[in-house]
Design a protein around this motif. Sequence first.
Motif, short mmCIF file in Angstrom:
data_model
loop_
_atom_site.label_atom_id
_atom_site.label_comp_id
_atom_site.label_asym_id
_atom_site.label_seq_id
_atom_site.Cartn_x
_atom_site.Cartn_y
_atom_site.Cartn_z
N UNK A 114 5.97 17.21 1.31
CA UNK A 114 4.87 16.36 1.76
C UNK A 114 5.24 14.88 1.58
N UNK A 115 5.87 14.54 0.46
CA UNK A 115 6.32 13.16 0.25
C UNK A 115 7.32 12.72 1.31
N UNK A 116 8.29 13.59 1.61
CA UNK A 116 9.30 13.24 2.60
C UNK A 116 8.70 13.17 4.00
N UNK A 176 0.83 -1.21 0.00
CA UNK A 176 0.00 0.00 0.00
C UNK A 176 0.87 1.26 0.00
N UNK A 177 1.92 1.25 0.81
CA UNK A 177 2.82 2.41 0.83
C UNK A 177 3.47 2.60 -0.54
N UNK A 178 3.87 1.50 -1.18
CA UNK A 178 4.46 1.60 -2.52
C UNK A 178 3.46 2.21 -3.50
N UNK A 179 2.21 1.76 -3.45
CA UNK A 179 1.20 2.31 -4.37
C UNK A 179 0.98 3.79 -4.14
N UNK A 185 1.89 6.62 -6.97
CA UNK A 185 0.91 7.57 -7.52
C UNK A 185 1.38 9.00 -7.31
N UNK A 186 1.98 9.28 -6.17
CA UNK A 186 2.48 10.64 -5.94
C UNK A 186 3.64 10.98 -6.88
N UNK A 187 4.45 10.01 -7.20
CA UNK A 187 5.53 10.27 -8.16
C UNK A 187 4.96 10.56 -9.55
N UNK A 188 3.88 9.87 -9.92
CA UNK A 188 3.27 10.16 -11.22
C UNK A 188 2.64 11.55 -11.23
N UNK A 189 2.31 12.08 -10.07
CA UNK A 189 1.82 13.46 -10.02
C UNK A 189 2.95 14.47 -10.21
#
Length: 114
Positions: free
Chosen positions: A96-98, A59-62, A66-70
């Motif tokens: 926010x990602x970090x 789930x964390x990977x997904x 998705x955030x990287x594709x944003x």
Amino acid sequence: MTFIASVIFIITLIMMSMASIISKKSFMDREKSSPFECGFDPKSSARMPFSIQFFLIAIIFLIFDVEITLLIPLILTLKISNMMNYFLIATFFIFILLAGLYHEWKQGALEWAK
């Protein structure tokens, strides 16, 4: 206009009721609802539990995927945007990602073996 809408509504109701009547099963058989293994009785349970840690990592990977594709559209809009606004938005998004990664790390979700 209302005549066409009512005809469409009636056709839809007829199709839904026909699909409901056709899809009814007459009985539930224990053999039909059991897992199929080439006609033999199953040797073990077909519903084997899996590690919840693996599920959390997936789930964390997904989420991060998705955030990287944003982030990809940010690269494409680099030429047409104001540099100050671009770097402010990109920095905020990466922050926010970090922060999410740090939170997951502190919660222990990234530790595989305990």
